[in-house]
Enzyme design. Structure first.
Site, mmCIF file in Angstrom:
data_model
loop_
_atom_site.group_PDB
_atom_site.id
_atom_site.type_symbol
_atom_site.label_atom_id
_atom_site.label_comp_id
_atom_site.label_asym_id
_atom_site.label_seq_id
_atom_site.Cartn_x
_atom_site.Cartn_y
_atom_site.Cartn_z
ATOM 1 N N SER A 124 -10.666 6.894 -0.424
ATOM 2 C CA SER A 124 -10.046 6.812 0.886
ATOM 3 C C SER A 124 -10.586 7.953 1.725
ATOM 4 O O SER A 124 -10.591 9.111 1.272
ATOM 5 C CB SER A 124 -8.516 6.903 0.760
ATOM 6 O OG SER A 124 -7.891 6.821 2.018
ATOM 7 N N LYS A 183 1.672 -0.789 9.080
ATOM 8 C CA LYS A 183 2.934 -0.171 8.676
ATOM 9 C C LYS A 183 4.057 -0.669 9.569
ATOM 10 O O LYS A 183 3.924 -0.723 10.784
ATOM 11 C CB LYS A 183 2.796 1.352 8.777
ATOM 12 C CG LYS A 183 3.957 2.151 8.236
ATOM 13 C CD LYS A 183 5.129 2.351 9.165
ATOM 14 C CE LYS A 183 4.809 2.972 10.486
ATOM 15 N NZ LYS A 183 6.055 3.137 11.323
ATOM 16 N N LYS A 200 -2.251 6.278 -4.291
ATOM 17 C CA LYS A 200 -3.333 7.218 -4.025
ATOM 18 C C LYS A 200 -3.044 8.576 -4.668
ATOM 19 O O LYS A 200 -1.907 9.046 -4.656
ATOM 20 C CB LYS A 200 -3.525 7.397 -2.508
ATOM 21 C CG LYS A 200 -3.696 6.078 -1.762
ATOM 22 C CD LYS A 200 -3.748 6.264 -0.257
ATOM 23 C CE LYS A 200 -3.664 4.926 0.455
ATOM 24 N NZ LYS A 200 -2.307 4.359 0.470
ATOM 25 N N HIS A 235 -7.179 10.046 -2.312
ATOM 26 C CA HIS A 235 -6.703 9.920 -0.938
ATOM 27 C C HIS A 235 -7.650 10.569 0.075
ATOM 28 O O HIS A 235 -7.857 10.038 1.167
ATOM 29 C CB HIS A 235 -5.298 10.533 -0.823
ATOM 30 C CG HIS A 235 -4.473 9.945 0.264
ATOM 31 N ND1 HIS A 235 -3.112 9.820 0.187
ATOM 32 C CD2 HIS A 235 -4.808 9.430 1.464
ATOM 33 C CE1 HIS A 235 -2.636 9.246 1.281
ATOM 34 N NE2 HIS A 235 -3.653 9.017 2.087
ATOM 35 N N ARG A 251 8.720 -7.493 13.014
ATOM 36 C CA ARG A 251 7.303 -7.135 13.135
ATOM 37 C C ARG A 251 6.540 -7.459 11.859
ATOM 38 O O ARG A 251 5.380 -7.874 11.907
ATOM 39 C CB ARG A 251 7.166 -5.650 13.477
ATOM 40 C CG ARG A 251 7.570 -5.325 14.908
ATOM 41 C CD ARG A 251 7.446 -3.858 15.196
ATOM 42 N NE ARG A 251 7.896 -3.541 16.550
ATOM 43 C CZ ARG A 251 8.217 -2.325 16.959
ATOM 44 N NH1 ARG A 251 8.152 -1.302 16.113
ATOM 45 N NH2 ARG A 251 8.620 -2.118 18.196
ATOM 46 N N TYR A 275 3.428 9.909 0.860
ATOM 47 C CA TYR A 275 4.385 9.256 1.743
ATOM 48 C C TYR A 275 5.824 9.567 1.331
ATOM 49 O O TYR A 275 6.749 9.338 2.113
ATOM 50 C CB TYR A 275 4.179 7.742 1.748
ATOM 51 C CG TYR A 275 2.803 7.276 2.158
ATOM 52 C CD1 TYR A 275 1.893 8.123 2.799
ATOM 53 C CD2 TYR A 275 2.397 5.972 1.903
ATOM 54 C CE1 TYR A 275 0.634 7.688 3.148
ATOM 55 C CE2 TYR A 275 1.139 5.521 2.266
ATOM 56 C CZ TYR A 275 0.258 6.381 2.874
ATOM 57 O OH TYR A 275 -0.991 5.938 3.227
ATOM 58 N N ASP A 287 0.849 -1.189 0.000
ATOM 59 C CA ASP A 287 0.000 0.000 0.000
ATOM 60 C C ASP A 287 0.886 1.241 0.000
ATOM 61 O O ASP A 287 1.657 1.469 0.944
ATOM 62 C CB ASP A 287 -0.908 -0.005 1.229
ATOM 63 C CG ASP A 287 -1.860 1.177 1.252
ATOM 64 O OD1 ASP A 287 -2.892 1.100 0.563
ATOM 65 O OD2 ASP A 287 -1.575 2.166 1.951
#
Length: 328
Positions: A162, A264, A78, A111, A270, A50, A45
């Site tokens: 979004s 994220k 986006k 977005h 993780r 970003y 994604d």
């Protein structure tokens, strides 16, 4: 093993688990992509805002059709709020494709429903003298018409939204030739968004959850009064029952609601942990206990100072989706 995909209204399959790339620094996002592919992720994604899509593109150049076939990879990006004028929409996806080194996207989202003016490509958020975003002239309905053209041009397989509330979704549905495939918004055990999700399902629109873990690493978390989702005793107790972490329980909660999750992380351990959510099933009793934790807490809430008070930075924009509590 439970299904790892949802079927979109286009007929395409969208992986229920994706790697979110918000707040992933350019120097670290490459290792995150590598770790994701090593742990079976098939969904990345992304977003223009970003500011790391070039680095993601470098990773794709070395891995797509080598580590993972392009047809097996689902990539979302986006359209940013400065690019919502209809004559800029195609440029928006072309920038994404160039940066990501791809020939097409699987999903391209608007977005946010609100727009700002476009100044230049270096101005991510044009502000006025009061530190408030300068609203743009765009109507998201005309933006959507331009988005439909991207499908016709073969630049994207599916288009979506979004942060569009239910009224804004209805505006699109009443004026579209191509129905949105997905609406992405924040949802987790502290903000279950049941009414919003049901509205999406009623119209056969898939849901993607951002901040599915309560965004514990967001910049303002240390100074926030909001409770930490992963510290919740109910979440922790249920995790012990299944020998799973609180993060895995939160992800599984949404997955069992047939909601795509895009946690994220840039930490390989993780990323690996977050992938281990398809080997257990929460009981109906545990799903209800988690759902009952809802407090309508929105963690992602960027603020600015107006007259000495902190307010959501887009709150004065006519299309800001969260001003009407009855629409989400």
């Amino acid at each position: 093993m439970t299904s790892q995909y949802i079927k979109l209204n286009t007929g395409a399959e969208m992986p229920l688990l994706g790697l979110g790339t918000w707040q992933s620094p350019g120097g670290e996002v490459r290792q995150a992509i590598d770790a994701a592919f090593e742990n079976g992720y098939k969904h990345i994604d992304c977003a223009y805002v970003y500011q790391n899509e070039k680095e993601i593109g470098h990773a794709f150049a070395d891995t797509v059709d080598h580590v993972i076939k392009r047809k097996d990879l689902f990539v979302t990006s986006k359209l940013w709020i400065t690019m919502m004028e209809p004559d800029r929409v195609k440029e928006g996806i072309q920038i994404a494709l160039k940066n990501l080194r791809l020939e097409y996207l699987d999903l391209f989202l608007i977005h946010w429903p609100h727009s700002t003016i476009f100044q230049d490509h270096d101005s991510i958020l044009p502000l006025n003298d009061q530190n408030v975003p300068i609203a743009g002239p765009s109507d998201y309905k005309t933006t959507w018409k331009a988005m439909e053209g991207l499908v016709d041009d073969g630049l994207v397989k599916a288009i979506g939204l979004s942060n569009f509330n239910t009224k804004q979704m209805d505006d699109i549905l009443e004026n579209c030739s191509i129905k949105p495939a997905v609406n992405q918004f924040e949802t987790h055990p502290y903000m279950t968004c049941n009414r919003w999700i049901e509205h999406c399902r009623r119209h056969n629109i898939g849901v993607t959850a951002y901040c599915p873990l309560g965004s514990p690493n967001r910049p303002e978390a240390a100074s926030s009064d909001n409770p930490v989702l992963l510290d919740d005793p109910v979440i922790q107790s249920i995790g012990k029952k299944y020998n799973k972490s609180p993060a895995q329980v939160c992800l599984r909660f949404n997955i069992q609601r047939n909601i795509v999750v895009v946690p994220k992380s840039v930490t390989p351990s993780r990323i690996a942990e977050n992938s281990k959510v398809f080997d257990f099933t929460l009981s109906d009793e545990d799903m209800k206990a988690i759902g009952d934790l809802n407090q309508n807490i929105r963690y992602y809430n960027i603020q600015t100072i107006v007259n000495g008070k902190g307010v959501p930075i887009f709150a004065n924009h006519a299309a800001y989706p969260f001003n009407d509590p009855n629409c989400h």
